[in-house]
Design a protein around this motif. Structure first.
Motif, PDB file in Angstrom:
ATOM      1  N   GLU A 144       0.828  -1.189   0.000  1.00 23.58           N
ATOM      2  CA  GLU A 144       0.000   0.000   0.000  1.00 23.58           C
ATOM      3  C   GLU A 144       0.874   1.255   0.000  1.00 23.58           C
ATOM      4  N   ASP A 155       0.560   4.046   1.403  1.00 27.70           N
ATOM      5  CA  ASP A 155       0.638   4.729   2.693  1.00 27.70           C
ATOM      6  C   ASP A 155       1.319   3.896   3.776  1.00 27.70           C
ATOM      7  N   GLN A 156       1.951   2.794   3.404  1.00 27.72           N
ATOM      8  CA  GLN A 156       2.653   1.985   4.407  1.00 27.72           C
ATOM      9  C   GLN A 156       3.794   2.809   5.000  1.00 27.72           C
TER      10      GLN A 156
END
Length: 207
Positions: free
Chosen positions: A166, A168-169
């Protein structure tokens, strides 16, 4: 990434006893699989394999009976004490083929004063061409202040690579460094309470 050539031999003996004999001969038991083909059990030269696998996601050119095939190390089993390689699973790849691998992250630079650098993930999963895998991805924290964060989408990926996680990790989190102020304050408060307790005890004795 340049290819590392290893000459392999096919093997027909299996089991723990056979594996020990192979290792005593300074060789490494391995299995080569992928692309729907039947797994091929082989032995690799011990020292050369150890040197080759010091690099993450090393691209190997495996020569078996004069025929070369490209492969990536998928799983490497090592002796927990000596660090010697005990077994290798190799995944067959082709030029131009995309594969998903975990790439080590290398954090460099110095964050701002009075900060604490917390590395939340030391590797990142990416999809890239099998013959163009980076050895590592550099993450710069130079001058970052407390409250700063580096996410997966902020990483500078090699051309042609895409994230396998992802966007936004969280990768790196910059926080305020812990100080001694809070413990000292707690001690001061405890000290301030002591006389009150002593006075109470004294009053009790007088009564």
């Amino acid at each position: 990434m340049p290819e590392v050539k290893l000459t392999a031999e096919t093997r027909t003996e299996f089991g723990k006893g056979a594996a020990r004999r192979i290792r005593r001969a300074d060789k490494v038991p391995a299995v080569l699989y992928g692309h729907g083909a039947e797994p091929v059990h082989i032995t690799l030269p011990g020292h050369e394999t150890l040197l080759a696998l010091r690099v993450a996601n090393a691209l190997l050119s495996i020569d078996i009976d004069g025929k070369s095939q490209l492969a990536l190390p998928k799983q490497v089993q090592r002796d927990p004490i000596k660090g010697l390689i005990e077994h290798v699973d190799l995944l067959l790849v082709r030029r131009g083929e995309k594969v998903t691998v975990d790439i080590p992250l290398h954090v460099e630079g110095e964050a701002g004063p009075d900060t604490l650098v917390v590395v939340e993930n030391s590797t990142i999963s990416i999809e890239a061409e099998a013959t163009h895998l980076p050895q590592q991805i550099v993450v710069s924290i130079e001058g970052l202040q407390a409250g700063s964060q580096i996410l997966a989408k902020d990483l500078d990926l090699p051309e042609g690579s895409v994230l396998g996680v992802e966007p936004d990790q969280l990768i790196v989190n910059i926080t305020n460094a812990p100080t001694q102020a809070e413990p000292e304050t707690a001690d001061e408060e405890a000290g301030a309470e002591a006389p009150a307790d002593a006075e109470a005890e004294g009053s009790s004795e007088e009564s």
